[in-house]
Design a protein around this motif. Structure first.
Motif, short mmCIF file in Angstrom:
data_model
loop_
_atom_site.label_atom_id
_atom_site.label_comp_id
_atom_site.label_asym_id
_atom_site.label_seq_id
_atom_site.Cartn_x
_atom_site.Cartn_y
_atom_site.Cartn_z
N HIS A 69 54.87 50.15 33.07
CA HIS A 69 54.99 51.42 33.45
C HIS A 69 53.48 51.61 34.02
N PRO A 70 53.91 52.46 34.90
CA PRO A 70 52.19 52.16 36.21
C PRO A 70 51.11 52.23 35.08
N VAL A 71 49.68 51.91 36.06
CA VAL A 71 47.98 51.40 35.14
C VAL A 71 47.80 52.04 36.18
N ILE A 72 47.01 52.45 36.12
CA ILE A 72 44.84 52.40 36.40
C ILE A 72 43.84 52.06 35.66
N THR A 73 43.73 50.88 36.01
CA THR A 73 42.20 49.95 35.75
C THR A 73 41.33 50.79 36.95
N GLY A 74 40.18 50.93 35.45
CA GLY A 74 38.49 51.17 36.10
C GLY A 74 38.01 50.17 36.20
N HIS A 75 36.96 49.38 36.74
CA HIS A 75 35.75 48.04 36.58
C HIS A 75 34.64 48.59 37.09
N TYR A 76 33.79 49.31 36.27
CA TYR A 76 32.70 48.64 35.72
C TYR A 76 31.67 48.16 35.99
N ILE A 77 29.91 48.99 36.80
CA ILE A 77 29.07 47.88 36.60
C ILE A 77 28.28 46.91 35.21
N ASN A 78 28.70 47.61 34.09
CA ASN A 78 28.08 46.92 33.19
C ASN A 78 29.36 46.09 32.60
N GLY A 79 29.95 45.66 33.71
CA GLY A 79 30.94 44.31 32.89
C GLY A 79 32.07 45.80 32.34
N ARG A 80 33.02 46.18 32.01
CA ARG A 80 33.62 46.83 31.08
C ARG A 80 35.03 47.48 31.45
N ASP A 81 35.95 47.52 31.73
CA ASP A 81 37.42 48.09 32.37
C ASP A 81 38.21 49.25 30.89
#
Length: 137
Positions: A69-81
């Motif tokens: 299935h299609p997935v969008i992942t966001g990566h952040y400057i605090n190291g979390r996804d």
């Protein structure tokens, strides 16, 4: 009489001097032939180039994942996804999810116990009916 400075360390307040977007990278995963990726394929072809041009501070990667299935992942400057599955969604609904990831801070969701949180103490103090010229007991 000498002048004494208040010894205080400055604290970072995002948005006060310059705003730093918390999302640094977004990954888009899709399938070429699966029906659940139909909206994601339309989003990638029509809306994503304009969105990427409007946000040059975010790195965008698009990669196929066959039979998933299609997935969008966001990566952040605090190291979390943060990942959001966008199966069977229309391109405009996917745009709303992408904006949600862009605007998120990357922090875990927290229960709000107080409606207002502040770094600074209140200047007025705690209100009481027994202070001032208010009530007579």
């Amino acid at each position: 009489m000498g002048v004494k400075a208040v010894h205080r360390i400055t604290t970072g307040r995002n948005g006060l001097g310059a705003f730093i977007l918390q999302c640094k990278k977004m990954d888009f995963h899709y399938c070429d032939w699966a029906g659940s990726s139909k909206g994601m394929n339309g989003f990638i072809k029509s809306i994503l180039p304009k969105f990427a041009a409007a946000h040059p501070q975010i790195e965008f990667t698009v990669s196929p994942r066959p039979s998933k299935h299609p997935v969008i992942t966001g990566h952040y400057i605090n190291g979390r996804d943060k990942a959001i599955c966008v199966r069977n969604l229309e391109p405009l609904q996917i745009l709303k999810k992408v904006e949600l990831l862009r605007d998120a801070s990357g922090e875990k969701l927290k229960k709000v116990t107080k409606p207002v949180q502040s770094i600074n103490e209140s200047v007025r103090g705690i209100w009481s009916p027994y202070h001032g010229n208010g009530m007579r007991v």
